[in-house]
Design a protein around this motif. Structure first.
Motif, PDB file in Angstrom:
ATOM      1  N   UNK A   9       0.817  -1.208   0.000  1.00  0.00           N
ATOM      2  CA  UNK A   9       0.000   0.000   0.000  1.00  0.00           C
ATOM      3  C   UNK A   9       0.851   1.257   0.000  1.00  0.00           C
ATOM      4  N   UNK A  10       0.207   2.401  -0.184  1.00  0.00           N
ATOM      5  CA  UNK A  10       0.928   3.656  -0.179  1.00  0.00           C
ATOM      6  C   UNK A  10       0.104   4.773  -0.755  1.00  0.00           C
ATOM      7  N   UNK A  38     -11.971  -4.033   0.877  1.00  0.00           N
ATOM      8  CA  UNK A  38     -11.487  -2.721   1.272  1.00  0.00           C
ATOM      9  C   UNK A  38     -12.530  -2.018   2.131  1.00  0.00           C
ATOM     10  N   UNK A  39     -12.041  -1.111   2.947  1.00  0.00           N
ATOM     11  CA  UNK A  39     -12.928  -0.328   3.800  1.00  0.00           C
ATOM     12  C   UNK A  39     -12.450   1.108   3.817  1.00  0.00           C
ATOM     13  N   UNK A  90     -10.877   4.938  -4.710  1.00  0.00           N
ATOM     14  CA  UNK A  90     -10.252   3.659  -4.343  1.00  0.00           C
ATOM     15  C   UNK A  90      -9.520   3.756  -3.006  1.00  0.00           C
ATOM     16  N   UNK A  91      -9.433   4.950  -2.461  1.00  0.00           N
ATOM     17  CA  UNK A  91      -8.766   5.136  -1.170  1.00  0.00           C
ATOM     18  C   UNK A  91      -9.467   4.340  -0.091  1.00  0.00           C
ATOM     19  N   UNK A 120      -3.924   5.161  -0.530  1.00  0.00           N
ATOM     20  CA  UNK A 120      -4.446   6.514  -0.635  1.00  0.00           C
ATOM     21  C   UNK A 120      -4.178   7.045  -2.034  1.00  0.00           C
ATOM     22  N   UNK A 121      -5.242   7.465  -2.703  1.00  0.00           N
ATOM     23  CA  UNK A 121      -5.131   7.977  -4.061  1.00  0.00           C
ATOM     24  C   UNK A 121      -5.477   9.461  -4.033  1.00  0.00           C
ATOM     25  N   UNK A 122      -4.522  10.279  -4.407  1.00  0.00           N
ATOM     26  CA  UNK A 122      -4.727  11.717  -4.403  1.00  0.00           C
ATOM     27  C   UNK A 122      -5.229  12.196  -5.760  1.00  0.00           C
TER      28      UNK A 122
END
Length: 123
Positions: A9-10, A38-39, A90-91, A120-122
């Protein structure tokens, strides 16, 4: 008993890619259906993808079809989730699950769960 440890992850920008890994302990990994869930904050845990013990059957949530790919390497006791074209939605914390019955894993009632890895998707 099966222990699952997620990694990979990242933080990534929208449109980017990540590959999650889930390493399993135990000599019977190849007998288990594996799944990813996922949550997101404030939301319930949701199904992402599953793969049968042989890799011959896979299922995906509609929200990730065409973007995510689940695979497994039984020789390495590892299941992967390749995530492409990532979106801010998707975060979430992504969890790996294992179970002997395919339908129970897809339903979110697998026998074993990992601790999760944050994605984490920015924007």
């Amino acid at each position: 008993q099966v222990q699952l440890v997620e990694s990979g992850g990242g933080l990534v920008q929208a449109g980017g890619s990540l590959r999650l890994s889930c390493a399993a302990s135990g000599r019977t990994f190849s007998l288990y259906t594996m799944g990813w869930f996922r949550q997101a904050p404030g939301k319930e845990r949701e199904f992402v993808a599953a793969i049968s013990w042989s890799g011959g059957s896979t299922d995906y949530a509609d929200s990730v079809k065409g973007r995510f790919t689940i695979s497994r390497d039984n020789a390495r006791n590892t299941v992967y989730l390749q995530m492409n074209s990532l979106k801010p939605e998707d975060t979430a914390v992504y969890y790996c699950a294992a179970g002997r019955v395919y339908s129970t894993v897809v339903a979110g009632t697998g026998d074993y769960w990992g601790q999760g890895t944050q994605v984490t998707v920015s924007s």
